[in-house]
Design a protein around this motif. Structure first.
Motif, mmCIF file in Angstrom:
data_model
loop_
_atom_site.group_PDB
_atom_site.id
_atom_site.type_symbol
_atom_site.label_atom_id
_atom_site.label_comp_id
_atom_site.label_asym_id
_atom_site.label_seq_id
_atom_site.Cartn_x
_atom_site.Cartn_y
_atom_site.Cartn_z
ATOM 1 N N ASN A 1 -69.376 -5.201 -59.030
ATOM 2 C CA ASN A 1 -68.511 -5.067 -60.210
ATOM 3 C C ASN A 1 -67.097 -5.544 -59.922
ATOM 4 O O ASN A 1 -66.404 -6.012 -60.817
ATOM 5 N N ILE A 2 -66.664 -5.397 -58.681
ATOM 6 C CA ILE A 2 -65.290 -5.798 -58.342
ATOM 7 C C ILE A 2 -65.224 -7.272 -57.936
ATOM 8 O O ILE A 2 -64.366 -8.003 -58.400
ATOM 9 N N VAL A 3 -66.146 -7.704 -57.078
ATOM 10 C CA VAL A 3 -66.035 -9.099 -56.592
ATOM 11 C C VAL A 3 -66.786 -10.112 -57.455
ATOM 12 O O VAL A 3 -66.598 -11.315 -57.292
ATOM 13 N N GLY A 4 -67.630 -9.609 -58.362
ATOM 14 C CA GLY A 4 -68.426 -10.529 -59.188
ATOM 15 C C GLY A 4 -69.301 -11.405 -58.309
ATOM 16 O O GLY A 4 -69.886 -10.920 -57.341
ATOM 17 N N GLU A 5 -69.350 -12.697 -58.608
ATOM 18 C CA GLU A 5 -70.192 -13.609 -57.819
ATOM 19 C C GLU A 5 -69.377 -14.365 -56.774
ATOM 20 O O GLU A 5 -69.871 -15.290 -56.123
ATOM 21 N N LYS A 6 -68.099 -13.970 -56.622
ATOM 22 C CA LYS A 6 -67.192 -14.722 -55.742
ATOM 23 C C LYS A 6 -67.670 -14.750 -54.283
ATOM 24 O O LYS A 6 -67.588 -15.772 -53.619
ATOM 25 N N TYR A 7 -68.158 -13.604 -53.797
ATOM 26 C CA TYR A 7 -68.597 -13.548 -52.391
ATOM 27 C C TYR A 7 -70.020 -13.033 -52.289
ATOM 28 O O TYR A 7 -70.429 -12.166 -53.064
ATOM 29 N N LYS B 1 -76.050 1.873 -55.341
ATOM 30 C CA LYS B 1 -74.795 2.245 -56.000
ATOM 31 C C LYS B 1 -73.619 1.498 -55.358
ATOM 32 O O LYS B 1 -72.757 0.965 -56.049
ATOM 33 N N VAL B 2 -73.624 1.466 -54.020
ATOM 34 C CA VAL B 2 -72.559 0.777 -53.283
ATOM 35 C C VAL B 2 -72.564 -0.713 -53.648
ATOM 36 O O VAL B 2 -71.519 -1.324 -53.884
ATOM 37 N N LYS B 3 -73.782 -1.262 -53.744
ATOM 38 C CA LYS B 3 -73.925 -2.677 -54.103
ATOM 39 C C LYS B 3 -73.292 -2.945 -55.480
ATOM 40 O O LYS B 3 -72.547 -3.904 -55.653
ATOM 41 N N LYS B 4 -73.577 -2.038 -56.401
ATOM 42 C CA LYS B 4 -73.092 -2.189 -57.773
ATOM 43 C C LYS B 4 -71.557 -2.105 -57.816
ATOM 44 O O LYS B 4 -70.902 -2.898 -58.494
ATOM 45 N N ILE B 5 -71.016 -1.128 -57.086
ATOM 46 C CA ILE B 5 -69.552 -0.949 -57.058
ATOM 47 C C ILE B 5 -68.892 -2.235 -56.575
ATOM 48 O O ILE B 5 -67.938 -2.741 -57.172
#
Ligand code: NAD
Length: 442
Positions: A136-142, A129-133
């Motif tokens: 969802n915010i950083v996308g593939e940027k980091y 869940k934490v991974k998904k959150i």
């Protein structure tokens, strides 16, 4: 190694201070401004033996800092531990709001590869869940890794437990994250640290399974004790002989008023809830929860029995009861889910007047009981003019009280030794009407 620890409660503060003690640079973050102000003034918001010394030493050495600024903490550190609370919701499931908020904060301020380590006790699936959150915010940027690294420290012995753990559980999905975690913890050991490396879900499950098993063990010996009281057996001898069996071990075989604290009650509930969500009924743990609740009330029955008052329709009007020990166990100021709360509230309901004393937990007690009880400054003042003494927490300083003096100060010599710290025959010889847990008839 630069580390941020988010949440400076019992787990976060101990983790931060101990990692700094091993030479790492640690920034501890909390949203509680008062707590951070206290820590920056050199004051420790909780009572935990030995913690003050390492906090002071490492703060002075510049390895340990305290801040409310999560942005700076995320940006300047490679590894971010999440050590915020996961209290139970009304349905018993773990409230993940705090963990999710931290995950969002981390994502918002991410500026490169980070390892996000969940140290809070969280239901299986929370790592994902934490991974998904974050994704969802950083996308593939980091690039980032989420790790589950449950904590097994015991309050009251937390510093030692953190420094010398029985095992270090690492649940991760990348070799890089495992290597970083091993690097952090290898500081603890000259040889190979006792690592269990596994996937995130298994690591999350290990924590719940361990705590639930310990809660079961305590509950089991409490039930054995209750039966010992009925049949005239001595639970200490039973537990001693049981513990000599290597398959059983002597630990957690001490009968008493039921388990409490911030972990066992909520983690057993959460485990049953996780099971329910997956269509499974975890019956033994459900039974332990039920038995544990009843054990606390059983202590009230015992006290009322000593005073010769029927529970049904009876009243404790005019009776004064002294309580020694309020924390859920010795060496902590933590009163979360302490059996003392249930016992005192129940006795108050029956009209008793209550006098209390605890060596460390008095400030927390005042927040819970307000002006409903009388707060005393030592054991002897507490028992003065009372009709019954109940020992609820086995602080060392209660183990060798001058029981003759205690008896002389009391109005009636009734002693409910709910932690079995006194010898029944000796207490009876001193004229006490004495009961305990599982040795009352010997
Ligand atoms: P705690 O309540 O003492 O501390 C939690 C801290 O997190 C508080 O200071 C709170 O202000 C802070 N916090 C909440 N939201 C925050 C946010 N968004 N940003 C920064 N800080 C925030 O909790 P604890 O007893 O240290 O337990 C923490 C976790 O560790 C829980 O999941 C618990 O089950 C687990 N755990 C506890 C123990 C124990 O003995 N206490 C042992 C093992 C595991």
């Amino acid at each position: 190694m630069r580390i941020a620890v988010v949440g400076t409660g019992y787990v976060g503060l101990v983790t931060g201070a101990c990692l700094a003690e091993f030479g790492m640079f640690v920034t501890c973050v909390d949203i509680d401004e008062k707590k951070i102000e206290m820590l920056n003034r050199g004051e420790i918001p909780i009572y935990e033996p030995g913690l003050d010394v390492i906090v002071e030493k490492n703060s002075k050495a510049g390895r340990l800092r305290f801040t409310t600024d999560i942005e700076e903490a995320v940006k300047n550190n490679l590894v971010i531990f999440i050590a915020v609370g996961t209290p139970p919701k009304e349905d018993g499931s773990a409230d993940l709001t705090y963990v999710e908020n931290v995950a969002k904060n981390i994502a918002n301020y991410m500026n490169g590869y980070k390892v996000i380590v969940n140290k809070s006790t969280v239901p299986v699936g929370t790592g994902q869940k934490v991974k998904k959150i974050i994704r969802n915010i950083v996308g593939e940027k980091y690039k980032f890794d989420v790790v589950s690294n449950p904590e097994f420290l015991r309050e009251g012995a937390a510093v030692n437990d953190f420094m010398r753990p029985d095992r270090i559980v690492i649940g991760a999905e990348s070799d890089e994250a495992v290597a970083i975690m091993k690097d952090i913890y290898s500081a603890h050991y000259l040889g190979e640290a006792p690592f269990v490396v596994t996937n995130i879900e298994t690591a999350e499950m290990i924590k719940y399974a361990s705590n639930a098993f310990l809660a079961l063990k305590i509950t089991f010996i409490n039930e054995v004790a209750n039966l010992c009281d009925l049949v005239g057996a001595d639970v200490h001898k039973v537990a001693k002989a049981m513990g000599m069996d290597g398959r059983i071990s002597p630990k957690f075989l001490h009968p008493g008023p039921g388990y409490g604290g911030s972990c066992f009650p909520k983690d057993t509930l959460a485990l049953c809830n996780i099971a329910k969500e997956h269509g499974y009924q975890f019956k033994v743990v459900e039974a332990a929860i039920d038995v544990n609740e009843k054990q606390k009330l059983r202590m009230v029955d015992k006290i009322m029995g000593l005073l010769g008052v029927e529970k049904k329709g009876g009243s404790l009007d005019g009776k004064v009861i002294s309580i020694l020990g309020l924390a859920f166990k010795p060496n902590t100021d933590d009163m979360r889910e302490s059996p003392a709360i249930v016992i005192i509230n129940e006795l108050l309901k029956y009209g008793a007047k209550i006098k209390v004393f605890d060596p460390i937990a008095m400030d927390n007690a005042k927040k819970i009981f307000g002006d409903k009880v009388e707060y005393c400054t030592d054991e002897y003042e507490t028992v003065h003019n009372t009709d019954c003494l109940a020992i609820v927490t086995e602080w060392n300083q209660f183990r060798k009280l001058d029981m003759e003096r205690i008896g002389g100060l009391m109005r009636e010599k009734n002693l409910a030794d709910l932690r079995n710290i006194y010898e029944p025959s000796k207490m009876r010889k001193l004229g006490f009407n004495y009961i305990c847990v599982g040795r009352s008839k010997i």
